[in-house]
Design an enzyme around this catalytic site. Structure first.
Site, PDB file in Angstrom:
ATOM      1  N   TRP A   1      46.253  46.303  73.521  1.00 57.76           N
ATOM      2  CA  TRP A   1      45.441  45.539  74.477  1.00 57.76           C
ATOM      3  C   TRP A   1      45.158  44.166  73.878  1.00 57.76           C
ATOM      4  O   TRP A   1      44.396  44.031  72.936  1.00 57.76           O
ATOM      5  CB  TRP A   1      44.136  46.289  74.745  1.00 57.76           C
ATOM      6  CG  TRP A   1      43.247  45.714  75.801  1.00 57.76           C
ATOM      7  CD1 TRP A   1      42.617  44.506  75.782  1.00 57.76           C
ATOM      8  CD2 TRP A   1      42.848  46.357  77.023  1.00 57.76           C
ATOM      9  NE1 TRP A   1      41.864  44.338  76.913  1.00 57.76           N
ATOM     10  CE2 TRP A   1      41.978  45.466  77.695  1.00 57.76           C
ATOM     11  CE3 TRP A   1      43.123  47.593  77.609  1.00 57.76           C
ATOM     12  CZ2 TRP A   1      41.386  45.778  78.917  1.00 57.76           C
ATOM     13  CZ3 TRP A   1      42.545  47.910  78.823  1.00 57.76           C
ATOM     14  CH2 TRP A   1      41.695  47.014  79.470  1.00 57.76           C
ATOM     15  N   ASP A   2      45.777  43.136  74.440  1.00 56.17           N
ATOM     16  CA  ASP A   2      45.698  41.797  73.864  1.00 56.17           C
ATOM     17  C   ASP A   2      44.718  40.909  74.644  1.00 56.17           C
ATOM     18  O   ASP A   2      44.332  41.220  75.782  1.00 56.17           O
ATOM     19  CB  ASP A   2      47.089  41.159  73.850  1.00 56.17           C
ATOM     20  CG  ASP A   2      47.282  40.195  72.686  1.00 56.17           C
ATOM     21  OD1 ASP A   2      46.274  39.792  72.067  1.00 56.17           O
ATOM     22  OD2 ASP A   2      48.443  39.843  72.395  1.00 56.17           O
TER      23      ASP A   2
ATOM     24  N   ASP B   1      47.855  37.961  63.409  1.00 59.13           N
ATOM     25  CA  ASP B   1      49.243  37.652  63.752  1.00 59.13           C
ATOM     26  C   ASP B   1      50.018  37.162  62.545  1.00 59.13           C
ATOM     27  O   ASP B   1      51.255  37.099  62.582  1.00 59.13           O
ATOM     28  CB  ASP B   1      49.290  36.580  64.852  1.00 59.13           C
ATOM     29  CG  ASP B   1      49.051  37.151  66.240  1.00 59.13           C
ATOM     30  OD1 ASP B   1      49.138  38.377  66.405  1.00 59.13           O
ATOM     31  OD2 ASP B   1      48.780  36.357  67.163  1.00 59.13           O
TER      32      ASP B   1
ATOM     33  N   ASP C   1      56.507  45.099  73.481  1.00 57.60           N
ATOM     34  CA  ASP C   1      55.491  44.055  73.538  1.00 57.60           C
ATOM     35  C   ASP C   1      55.665  43.193  74.789  1.00 57.60           C
ATOM     36  O   ASP C   1      56.317  43.578  75.763  1.00 57.60           O
ATOM     37  CB  ASP C   1      55.534  43.215  72.254  1.00 57.60           C
ATOM     38  CG  ASP C   1      54.169  42.669  71.858  1.00 57.60           C
ATOM     39  OD1 ASP C   1      53.738  41.675  72.465  1.00 57.60           O
ATOM     40  OD2 ASP C   1      53.538  43.235  70.948  1.00 57.60           O
TER      41      ASP C   1
END
Length: 731
Positions: A479-480, A550, A368
């Protein structure tokens, strides 16, 4: 034929196996909506056109017309602004005279098998034998605007899609102010409820249902993304609709930018649903001969309640929206290092996690945030997509080789659309960030947003990603997207086109995603936006799974995943087992329950596996085995929501039933336990005449018994306990 045209009565009838949608070319060439609901055999529904007389102040096309007709009273198929329909408008065009009056009438139509692509945009797709399409060309004879309405019927699954293309057929420029994708007028909405999915970071897609009231109820986003706050989905259902009975209409926009979805109940008790690009902050200049294509809207009706509606959405999205090799291929169980290490990791720490994971049956390591540039915190580095070899010594190639040698795939995190103020990229190209003249640039999470409408920005990002992909064996990208768009101006656009930036941004994003997937067709892409802030159908066209939230707490996820399942299938929901106490809410839940809840999605882990006890590691091994055992049933089966946490508050239950009714998997979770409680969970979706064995207890009962009497849970379960029951047909 699923789509018929009665030329004598000027009626279009669009049928699936379970639904009918009917519209008519009415007096003066206006398209009128007649019916949308359960399948009906009759074709002459002209009697449904509104004919009674209303107050004299309502404008008519002609005063002496033999039959009363007012656009403010009749059920209009695609509403326009400024010419007599005072309800919400789907279309408003500012013509060269500076006036926004818009009025379209029927010109011609086409009916054909299959479904057209939307240029440069995601959409559902279909083979010629899966769907049929109706195109209706309308025209504003004063402004010269040519408006084509597209309707595609998916006959077997019972869904319909809509989109609109506007072409400037005049010799003068015009400006689109509103161009929504679908408009549906209901004759009688007095007994309807309005459902939407609201939320925030860590609380996405919360379920809310309320009576439809006179006036307008709407949800929207102007954040530059579909957002945590509201999902681009609404539903109308009858007051008496339950999970398995009653009328339910669902509307979902295949778009990841600013949207509007509304339901307006008028004084007659009718209602108008509109869904499309949010008109606030939007305009689009059309030069002569140019066209604009609005995004696709998906419409679903079921008379089998909210559950029936959901299952239609699920089948459509699994089969006709998700694409590529990972559409049907079993996806790997992953371990993400974020909650295990945050930014504090190096090559050896990642390798230790991977080594432990490989021994437990986990199949992919995902590295990450924090592997690139000067990225040791959220304050710097975004945009500098080159490997930080102080952390990853020898580069990604060496690390991926070591992980691959363990029999595991390797994945990586990117946030391509963002740039840190403290980065080499921003110092070199500050003009690449969204900004407006003389205005302070808002900053969030120490980062700005790159102008994705610019080809040079997209070229830079593609080259960066390509360089990483070509120098390491990367199987997966997360893909954030971690902040909303503000000061949405582009240095490349002239002043009269600045309100196009939000939509051009989205089109640029689609272009980059398509380019990457074309270059790397076997790549597994997972979307993320501070969790589930972009969980919409458009993303599922590019990535078959999206990080649901999240908030990884198992009890919180009961609510989040319940709401998400109203429209989106389990195969699209990223769900992980995380550490305890949970990092978001500090709750302790059993590892077994964390696994059972995460199994209702694309399964993975988000914790430091090296710190687990031997007993916990054995539980993880069993969970990985169960994931493979039940994968097809969960990812391709029909979902039945049995007990809602939003309604019961003390427990939750759901099941997946195989398409052929041969097996079912039931999950039951206690939210708040009590003293000496015994519960029964009534199942749904089984074959009433077949007999099923509960593999846990050995009990064999008829499907009708399991559904009417239910599974008995005699043991006393405490807070956060859970059970899973596998039922298999024995005859």
């Amino acid at each position: 034929m699923p789509i018929q045209f009665d030329s004598e009565r000027q009626i279009f009838k669009l049928d699936s196996q379970t639904t009918s949608y009917v519209l008519q070319i009415g007096q003066y060439g206006y398209l009128l909506h007649l019916y949308y609901g359960a399948l009906i055999p009759d074709t002459d529904l002209s009697y449904l056109s509104y004919t009674c007389t209303h107050a004299s102040q309502l404008p008519r096309v002609e005063m002496d017309q033999p039959v009363y007709f007012s656009k403010d009273v009749h059920r209009m198929e695609y509403s326009c602004n400024g010419c007599g329909d005072f309800r919400g408008s789907a279309l408003s065009i500012l013509r060269s005279t500076g006036t926004p009056d818009t009025d379209i009438q029927y010109v011609s139509h086409k009916i054909y098998a299959g479904k057209p692509k939307l240029p440069g945009q995601p959409a559902t797709y279909a083979a010629e034998d899966e769907a049929d399409t109706l195109e209706i060309l309308c025209k504003d004879h004063v402004s010269g605007a040519e408006v084509t309405l597209f309707y595609t019927v998916f006959s077997v699954c019972g869904a319909m899609t809509r989109h609109v293309v506007v072409r400037n057929g005049s010799d003068q420029p015009m400006e689109l102010q509103r161009v929504l994708s679908a408009c549906v007028d209901f004759h009688d909405a007095n007994d309807m409820d309005f459902i939407h999915l609201y939320g925030n970071w860590g609380k996405e897609r919360s379920f809310e249902r309320s009576p439809l009231l006179h006036g307008t109820q709407s949800v929207a986003s102007k954040r530059g993304c579909s957002s945590h706050a509201h999902n681009p989905f609404i539903a109308l259902c009858s007051h008496d609709a339950t999970e398995e009975s009653g009328d339910a209409y669902g509307f979902n926009l295949v778009y990841t930018g600013n949207f509007l979805a509304s339901a307006e109940m008028d004084s007659d008790g009718g209602a108008r649903v509109l869904i499309g690009i949010n008109p606030e902050g939007f305009s689009w200049r059309l030069e002569p001969g140019e066209s604009f294509c609005a995004p696709e809207a998906v419409m679903v009706y079921s008379n089998e309640g909210l559950g029936g509606m959901s299952r239609i959405f699920h089948r459509l999205y699994r089969n006709n929206l998700c694409r590529g090799p990972w559409k049907n291929k079993e996806r790997p169980i992953l371990i993400n290092n974020w909650e295990a290490t945050y930014f504090k990791f190096d090559e050896e720490k990642l390798y230790d996690i991977a080594k432990t994971a490989s021994e437990l049956g986990i199949e992919m390591l995902v590295m990450d945030d924090g592997w690139f540039g000067s990225r040791d915190s959220a304050r710097s580095g975004l945009g500098d997509w080159f490997v930080n070899e102080n952390k990853i010594k020898g580069g990604l190639g060496r690390l991926t080789e070591r992980v691959n040698a363990l029999g595991m795939k390797f994945g990586i995190w990117f946030e391509p659309e963002m740039v840190s103020r403290d980065s080499e990229l921003f110092r070199k190209h500050p003009e690449w960030a969204l900004q407006t003249p003389c205005r302070h640039m808002s900053i969030a999470r120490y980062q700005y947003v790159l102008d994705m409408s610019r080809p040079d920005v997209r070229d830079y990002l593609f080259d960066c990603i390509k360089n990483v992909m070509d120098n390491a064996n990367i199987a997966y990208i997360k893909w954030d997207f971690n902040r909303s768009l503000t000061e949405a101006g582009s240095a490349l656009l002239e002043a009269n086109r600045q309100q196009e930036v939000f939509h051009r941004y989205v089109l640029g994003l689609y272009e980059l995603l398509e380019r990457i997937l074309t270059a790397y067709p076997d790549l597994l892409l997972e979307g993320c936006a501070s969790g589930g802030g972009r969980f919409d159908p458009a993303w599922l066209y590019y990535s078959p799974q999206f990080w649901t939230s999240d908030d990884t707490d198992a009890i919180e996820r009961l609510y989040i995943q319940y709401g998400t399942s109203l429209c989106y299938p389990a195969s699209t929901m990223g769900a992980h087992v995380s550490a305890c106490p949970n990092h978001q809410v500090r709750r302790n839940t059993p590892l077994e329950t964390r696994g059972n809840v995460a199994m209702a999605g694309t399964f993975g882990y988000e914790l430091d596996l090296t710190k687990l006890t031997d007993e916990e590691k054995e539980t993880v091994r069993r969970q990985c085995t169960d994931y493979h055992k039940y994968y097809d049933l969960i990812h391709n089966g029909d979902l039945y929501r049995l007990i809602s946490p939003w309604k019961d508050h003390s427990r939750c239950a759901w099941s997946y039933v195989a398409a052929d009714k041969s097996e079912a998997l039931v999950t039951y979770v206690v939210i708040r336990g009590g003293v000496h409680e015994r519960y029964y969970v009534r199942l749904a979706g089984l074959d009433a005449d077949r007999r099923y064995r509960n593999e846990t207890t050995g009990q064999v009962l008829a499907g009708s018994t399991w559904m009417n009497a239910g599974i008995c849970i005699p043991e006393v379960l405490h807070d956060y306990d859970s059970r899973v029951y596998h039922l298999v047909a024995v005859d």
